[in-house]
Design an enzyme around this catalytic site. Structure first.
Site: not given
Length: 329
Positions: A12, A59, A92-93
């Site tokens: 992101t 990710s 971030t995932d």
């Protein structure tokens, strides 16, 4: 000034949308790291920067192959006397998983900091540039050395072992439930309030030199009326280990105990974790682990327990030795 290498992987923080108010349906990993750095005007005052675009992905598409390539590149860079620290930009995932993997295989005391963003670069008020600025400051800070792989977003400093994404959308999503932040970045200065206590980076026994793949390990989620079909299917498909995100203190039904006892007898390592989200899974608590040759996760989340188990299986298949690794790391 310190020399900091930025390795970009997408996410992101490198996301973009045609609408500045769109923070949900944007495209991840499309903005090159050089363009992101242009949003930070005062970099020349804090560090000398070199950057590499390792990959450009959401990710969710992170893989073991990228992990191994990234870790080997970081080890190569940190072995150079003219590189003082590393920043990895990441979605971030799965950021917490990549951070913990690197925490176990990087062979240097030099700082490694992972950073991401919850809003794309095209948002009205993106968090990526400030997060990246803080990550560079943290990587260049002398007091960061020897603390293992760190994660910074939203002015916080987290240990890669303990941190997890706690909210699907908010900017303060990365936290360490119960154990807390390591510190904060306040007005451009890192402030540490606690230290990582488990072995990491140069202190671990894990090496990736010559390693081309990781042993297959699956995570299964415990629930009412669990049949064990998925556990048996995982073994049939070739799993060498299973992390069970069990009930409460890693508890499981009599049916699942029977299934896992049979699987363990085939040489597959069974690790008891918890779906709760925080707390210690105690050995011989809910289940007699000694009798069953099970391993417990301690405070590791199921997804991080999977990482440690994969690396452990590159060293041994002995459940007692693997349990010691869970106490140490």
């Amino acid at each position: 000034m310190k020399n900091i290498a930025i390795l970009a992987t997408g996410g992101t923080i490198a996301g973009a949308s045609h609408i500045p108010t769109d923070t949900v349906s944007y495209h991840s990993g499309v903005v090159p790291i050089e363009d992101i750095l242009k949003e930070i005007g005062s970099l020349k005052n804090i560090a000398n920067i070199i950057c590499e675009q390792v990959t450009q992905i959401d990710s969710a598409d992170m893989s073991h192959a990228i992990w191994l390539s990234l870790a080997k590149r970081i080890n190569t860079l940190l072995a150079q006397p003219d590189i003082d620290g590393i920043v990895v930009t990441h979605g971030t995932d799965t950021l917490e998983e990549t951070a913990y993997f690197l925490n176990l295989v990087i062979k240097s005391e030099k700082p490694v900091v992972l950073v991401g963003a919850m809003r794309p670069s095209t948002a009205i008020s993106p968090d990526g540039p400030m997060n990246l600025y803080n990550a560079i400051i943290l990587a260049a800070y002398p007091g960061t050395q020897g603390k293992g792989v760190l994660v910074t977003l939203n002015d916080t400093i987290n240990c890669s072992r303990d941190v997890t994404k706690t909210n699907t959308a908010l900017q303060d999503t990365f936290k360490a439930p119960e154990l807390g932040y390591l510190g904060y970045i306040i007005d451009g200065h890192p402030h540490f309030y606690r230290m990582p206590t488990r072995k990491h980076t140069h202190m671990t026994e894990f090496t990736i030199d010559g390693l081309i793949e990781l042993p297959p390990v699956e995570v299964l989620y415990g629930h009412v009326n669990d049949t064990g079909f998925l556990a048996q299917a995982a073994v049939t498909a070739g799993a060498k280990g299973i992390v069970y995100a069990g009930l409460g203190n890693g508890n499981m039904s009599q049916t699942m105990q029977t299934v896992f006892q049979q699987i363990a007898q085939q040489g597959v390592i069974i690790v008891r974790g918890s779906r709760v989200g925080s707390g210690v899974v105690t050995r011989n608590g809910a289940i007699d682990d000694d009798a069953n040759n099970f391993v417990v996760t301690d405070t590791l989340s199921p997804q991080k327990a999977r990482i440690l188990l994969m690396l452990a299986l590159t060293k041994t298949k002995n459940p007692k030795e693997i349990q010691e690794m869970f106490w140490n790391y």
